[in-house]
Design an enzyme around this catalytic site. Sequence first.
Site, PDB file in Angstrom:
ATOM      1  N   LYS A  59     -11.767  54.299  -7.018  1.00 60.00           N
ATOM      2  CA  LYS A  59     -12.338  53.750  -5.955  1.00 60.00           C
ATOM      3  C   LYS A  59     -13.598  54.557  -5.664  1.00 60.00           C
ATOM      4  CE  LYS A  59      -8.784  51.137  -3.241  1.00 60.00           C
ATOM      5  NZ  LYS A  59      -8.012  51.171  -2.088  1.00 60.00           N
ATOM      6  N   ARG A 119     -26.302  50.315 -14.874  1.00 61.84           N
ATOM      7  CA  ARG A 119     -24.852  49.743 -15.131  1.00 61.84           C
ATOM      8  C   ARG A 119     -23.675  50.533 -15.457  1.00 61.84           C
ATOM      9  NH1 ARG A 119     -28.365  45.849 -17.904  1.00 61.84           N
ATOM     10  NH2 ARG A 119     -29.157  44.173 -16.314  1.00 61.84           N
ATOM     11  N   ARG A 127      -0.737  48.349  -5.195  1.00 67.95           N
ATOM     12  CA  ARG A 127      -1.588  49.476  -4.935  1.00 67.95           C
ATOM     13  C   ARG A 127      -1.831  49.211  -3.277  1.00 67.95           C
ATOM     14  NH1 ARG A 127      -7.127  51.901  -7.539  1.00 67.95           N
ATOM     15  NH2 ARG A 127      -7.600  53.253  -5.939  1.00 67.95           N
ATOM     16  N   GLU A 162      -2.592  62.501   3.949  1.00 69.33           N
ATOM     17  CA  GLU A 162      -2.287  61.690   2.910  1.00 69.33           C
ATOM     18  C   GLU A 162      -1.171  62.223   1.971  1.00 69.33           C
ATOM     19  OE1 GLU A 162      -4.085  59.098   2.325  1.00 69.33           O
ATOM     20  OE2 GLU A 162      -6.120  59.101   3.033  1.00 69.33           O
ATOM     21  N   HIS A 165     -11.032  61.842   8.461  1.00 70.11           N
ATOM     22  CA  HIS A 165     -10.372  60.754   7.829  1.00 70.11           C
ATOM     23  C   HIS A 165      -8.885  60.758   7.799  1.00 70.11           C
ATOM     24  CE1 HIS A 165      -9.300  57.430   5.281  1.00 70.11           C
ATOM     25  NE2 HIS A 165      -8.923  58.349   4.315  1.00 70.11           N
ATOM     26  N   ASN A 215      -2.566  51.713   1.278  1.00 71.10           N
ATOM     27  CA  ASN A 215      -3.408  51.492   2.206  1.00 71.10           C
ATOM     28  C   ASN A 215      -2.478  51.712   3.645  1.00 71.10           C
ATOM     29  OD1 ASN A 215      -5.724  50.920   1.109  1.00 71.10           O
ATOM     30  ND2 ASN A 215      -5.183  48.857   0.833  1.00 71.10           N
ATOM     31  N   GLU A 244      -5.836  46.572  -6.954  1.00 69.29           N
ATOM     32  CA  GLU A 244      -5.204  46.217  -5.734  1.00 69.29           C
ATOM     33  C   GLU A 244      -4.899  44.916  -5.475  1.00 69.29           C
ATOM     34  OE1 GLU A 244      -6.877  48.928  -2.706  1.00 69.29           O
ATOM     35  OE2 GLU A 244      -6.334  47.429  -1.033  1.00 69.29           O
ATOM     36  N   HIS A 282      -8.692  53.260   9.609  1.00 68.92           N
ATOM     37  CA  HIS A 282     -10.287  53.195   9.409  1.00 68.92           C
ATOM     38  C   HIS A 282     -10.851  52.485  10.773  1.00 68.92           C
ATOM     39  CE1 HIS A 282     -10.266  52.407   4.728  1.00 68.92           C
ATOM     40  NE2 HIS A 282     -10.507  53.770   5.172  1.00 68.92           N
ATOM     41  N   HIS A 301      -3.993  52.997   7.071  1.00 64.78           N
ATOM     42  CA  HIS A 301      -5.558  53.087   6.625  1.00 64.78           C
ATOM     43  C   HIS A 301      -6.258  51.680   7.425  1.00 64.78           C
ATOM     44  CE1 HIS A 301      -4.903  56.154   3.883  1.00 64.78           C
ATOM     45  NE2 HIS A 301      -6.213  56.065   3.740  1.00 64.78           N
ATOM     46  N   LYS A 317       0.374  58.954  -6.705  1.00 68.81           N
ATOM     47  CA  LYS A 317      -0.765  57.964  -6.599  1.00 68.81           C
ATOM     48  C   LYS A 317      -1.027  57.433  -8.218  1.00 68.81           C
ATOM     49  CE  LYS A 317      -5.209  56.792  -5.232  1.00 68.81           C
ATOM     50  NZ  LYS A 317      -6.266  57.008  -3.967  1.00 68.81           N
TER      51      LYS A 317
END
Lengths: 354, 354
Positions: free
Chosen positions: A135, A113, A233, A177, A256, A237, A229, A244, A240, A219
């Site tokens: 993330k 956990r 935030r 990026e 990427h 993206n 997000e 993606h 992306h 960032k």
Amino acid sequence: MDAGSYTVYMEPGLRHRFASRIASVAAAHRFAIVTDEHVGPHYADALAASLAEHGGVSVHVLPPGEAFKTRDTWAKVTDELLAAGCGRDTTVVALGGGVVGDLAGFVAATFMRGVPVVQCPTTLLAMIDASVGGKTGVDTASGKNLVGAFHEPAAVLADIEVLRTLPVAHRRAGLAEAFKHGIIADAAYLASLDASAGSILAGDASATLDAVARSVKIKAAVVSSDAREHGLRKTLNFGHTLGHAIEHVSGYALLHGECVAIGMVLEARVAERLGVAAEGTSDTIEGILLRAGLPVRPPRDLSSADILAATRLDKKARGGTVEYALPERIGVMAANGHAWSIAVDDAVVRAVLA
Amino acid sequence: MDAGSYTVYMEPGLRHRFASRIASVAAAHRFAIVTDEHVGPHYADALAASLAEHGGVSVHVLPPGEAFKTRDTWAKVTDELLAAGCGRDTTVVALGGGVVGDLAGFVAATFMRGVPVVQCPTTLLAMIDASVGGKTGVDTASGKNLVGAFHEPAAVLADIEVLRTLPVAHRRAGLAEAFKHGIIADAAYLASLDASAGSILAGDASATLDAVARSVKIKAAVVSSDAREHGLRKTLNFGHTLGHAIEHVSGYALLHGECVAIGMVLEARVAERLGVAAEGTSDTIEGILLRAGLPVRPPRDLSSADILAATRLDKKARGGTVEYALPERIGVMAANGHAWSIAVDDAVVRAVLA
């Protein structure tokens, strides 16, 4: 540099002090180093040896590449930790690029956990972007990062000297990026990056360190104001949603950062078509990316229909319409109230892809 | 009842209003009901029909039992959600006992990096204990709950009327956790439970509601003071170190609550042997459990050596020594500074198991 609740350390040569830094930010009975077949041979043995002064150490080596960022790999690494005798009092050390960071971070997020993770990014992309912000996750057959967790690192340790061994294509992908950070938040940074891109690609330390520092600052500021997000935030993206989709349809044949570059040009065109972005925004972006040698169009062998279909798998596909983070102009994203994303009809995207 | 950041609703007949309550605490575009083959046939259709007024609905039915609380089941349910078109704007509804709650909670914790879950517990054990506190997870071949996340529910909706269809053995197993709450925090509650256990087993609504309310109050107070189990929350693990080991070695042939009952007696004996607990504590506990018809010794066919070995797989096995939460006397746990757990030598446990 402060990134909310943790610190990003950026010191050339820091890799020689990784172990003591890790032990001071996340003391543990055991340390599990997760790395891959590319990075491991360069740095894992030295790190394991010095970490052994602070606790038990195990090393877990992944096959390289996004294709292995799966639940199966996550389960395998978790089982290796259990077999090595790791309990709650374990710190996971992610030593590698974005894939290693995402996967090791998700192992740490879910092991017993949740145990601490220290991110030691070894690619420009991971230093500039992926290691900051908490993330973590893995891909499924349906798309990228569909399974994961928010799990902030105990610290990020970036040593730009390790980039010496990074192939130039990967350095270029990392730049994509960095350009994104300029486009979404800082036009002056974008201009300076445009000027220094050649030096960074050639491995200039001072230009590289400057880019890492300025990107991490942008960032970290965004992420610490909206960790989960819900709003701001989402601007990260940019590029992306289509990026993606292209990455997914290409079967991860493109890096990427390359997909993000293509995605930024396409999404800026979407923004212009909707009247959200000032005219010329996408041409400016395209020019900068081309000068850095980045791709700006999807490979011809990818079908537009497949790319469009893949956008619907995106996490940002809320309520049946796909949401995009879009620029208003260089350095400023469209707020759309406080949503920071805009639902876009497939027809508009189809026209841009045509 | 307030449980930190969310509310536990306990109203007889509440199941008829589950849908509107879910929609008000966790409005979403889609609702994914996760249930099992025992509970689903009774309640899932009605819930799905009423939830359909608030959004898209999908129903995911698990095979029943702890043996299916695995990463494979988690992956399968996740893929079902993806196939059903669930995105970030999804609420997971856990409709079932502890296994369903843990597994559906872990799906929610990791789906798109976390979506809300509403816990609708349908067993006494889940109402009294498992649904409150945000622990989610799955088992691996190495042991129970070794993979998981803390993910607080948006709300817990408990309707004691659904316990009418719960087999008495399961009601009894639920009582074990209620007794635990009394032992660790409230001697008066333990005495009243000892008196009302027969009524609860017979299905008396008022006695059952009283136990659920008092147990949830104790658990919520502990959990909201220490959500991540750094200290006080460890007291809730009383009976669970040996309980989990027995459950694991038995191949989940015994119910969780039955194993906790056995574990509490054994761990209280450990506490007496160490001079931590007042003499007679374990006999008092054993008497109460026996009167409620709960087991107090491991089945003869389980080897003590295997049980001992299984304790080392426990998350609480920190630094090589297994840690136990131990009572000082009925209603009071041993603080051991602020640790709320005590490292115990195998020799002591071996003697108690002999």
